[in-house]
Scaffold this active site. Structure first.
Site, short mmCIF file in Angstrom:
data_model
loop_
_atom_site.label_atom_id
_atom_site.label_comp_id
_atom_site.label_asym_id
_atom_site.label_seq_id
_atom_site.Cartn_x
_atom_site.Cartn_y
_atom_site.Cartn_z
N GLU A 149 9.46 -20.45 -0.72
CA GLU A 149 9.29 -19.30 -1.63
C GLU A 149 7.84 -19.16 -2.04
O GLU A 149 7.24 -18.08 -1.99
CB GLU A 149 10.18 -19.47 -2.87
CG GLU A 149 11.64 -19.39 -2.56
CD GLU A 149 12.50 -19.76 -3.73
OE1 GLU A 149 12.03 -20.41 -4.69
OE2 GLU A 149 13.68 -19.36 -3.70
N GLY A 176 9.97 -20.21 -13.62
CA GLY A 176 8.84 -19.34 -13.32
C GLY A 176 7.88 -19.88 -12.28
O GLY A 176 6.73 -19.43 -12.19
N SER A 177 8.32 -20.83 -11.45
CA SER A 177 7.39 -21.36 -10.44
C SER A 177 7.00 -20.27 -9.44
O SER A 177 5.86 -20.23 -8.97
CB SER A 177 8.02 -22.55 -9.71
OG SER A 177 9.10 -22.15 -8.90
N HIS A 237 15.80 -14.42 -2.72
CA HIS A 237 17.09 -15.10 -2.83
C HIS A 237 17.03 -16.38 -1.98
O HIS A 237 16.55 -16.34 -0.85
CB HIS A 237 18.23 -14.17 -2.35
CG HIS A 237 19.58 -14.78 -2.50
ND1 HIS A 237 20.24 -14.84 -3.71
CD2 HIS A 237 20.37 -15.41 -1.60
CE1 HIS A 237 21.39 -15.48 -3.54
NE2 HIS A 237 21.50 -15.82 -2.28
C1 GRF Z 1 14.27 -19.28 -6.97
O1 GRF Z 1 14.89 -20.33 -6.25
C2 GRF Z 1 14.70 -17.95 -6.42
O2 GRF Z 1 15.10 -17.99 -5.07
C3 GRF Z 1 15.91 -17.62 -7.25
O3 GRF Z 1 15.64 -18.14 -8.54
C4 GRF Z 1 14.74 -19.25 -8.40
C5 GRF Z 1 13.60 -19.01 -9.34
O4 GRF Z 1 12.89 -20.20 -9.49
N1 GRF Z 1 16.12 -16.19 -7.28
P1 GRF Z 1 11.58 -20.17 -10.44
O5 GRF Z 1 12.04 -19.78 -11.84
O6 GRF Z 1 10.64 -19.16 -9.85
O7 GRF Z 1 11.04 -21.58 -10.37
#
Ligand code: GRF
Length: 189
Positions: free
Chosen positions: A173, A12-13, A103
């Site tokens: 992200e 969930g980062s 993604h």
């Molecule tokens: C991220 O790397 C995103 O690209 C992929 O899943 C991961 C989620 O990471 N779809 P987090 O749970 O938000 O840390």
């Protein structure tokens, strides 16, 4: 008021970065966090942030009473932030161009079924790619095939590992997902 519902399966980062970004914005609200993993870190984030959360399973997500729950939250946008199940077609129809996904590769490369998390970074490195990155896109009926809203690149260093690449990708992200969501909502108001 525009309401976002976040779907996530993992740590969930990204959800945390989105919550932080919208904390000060009165007109946009993270109304609900949905997960399919009872132990997902994202559910602990929901609790800490006092945001409603919902644990779903294959039965619930398939049942169109789930649609009523999303409507009860006056959902304007569904955000997939590391959500590992495919979104059912009825939901894609109900929220046409209102479901956005992130993604961890430069789609269309390294997309599709089974391409998530470390599997992506492993494949990028094994194929000796010199660059990778993130793709933020609208969700349609085909995995990772919807309209791309934003792509950002990272350059792979010599000796890059899936872990080192993952941390570069996560940084991108966290820098871009929330802002792209904000643009999508404010442009579609
Ligand atoms: C991220 O790397 C995103 O690209 C992929 O899943 C991961 C989620 O990471 N779809 P987090 O749970 O938000 O840390």
């Amino acid at each position: 008021m525009k309401n976002i519902v976040i779907f996530a399966s993992g740590a969930g980062s990204n959800a945390q970065a989105i919550i932080d970004f919208f904390r000060g914005k009165d007109e946009i609200n993270v109304a609900l966090i949905v997960s399919n993993q009872s132990q997902a870190g994202v559910l602990a984030i929901a609790e800490a942030e006092e945001i409603d959360s919902m644990l779903i399973d294959k039965k619930i997500i398939k049942d169109d009473s789930f649609l009523e729950i999303l409507k009860s939250y006056e959902t304007d946008l569904i955000v997939l932030a590391g959500y590992l199940w495919k979104i059912p077609d009825y939901l894609i129809q109900a929220y046409k161009n209102k479901i956005v996904n992130i993604h961890p590769s430069l789609l269309p490369k390294y997309g599709g079924k089974g391409m998530y998390g470390h599997h992506v970074h492993q494949a990028v490195i094994e194929n000796k790619e010199t660059e990778s990155g993130i793709s933020i896109h609208l969700v349609n009926e085909e995995y990772d095939k919807g309209k791309i809203l934003l792509q950002k690149k990272v350059i792979l260093d010599d000796g890059e590992t899936p872990d080192s690449l993952a941390s570069k990708i996560h940084k991108l992200e966290h820098e871009h997902f929330a802002e792209t969501i904000n643009n999508l909502i404010t442009l579609n108001h």
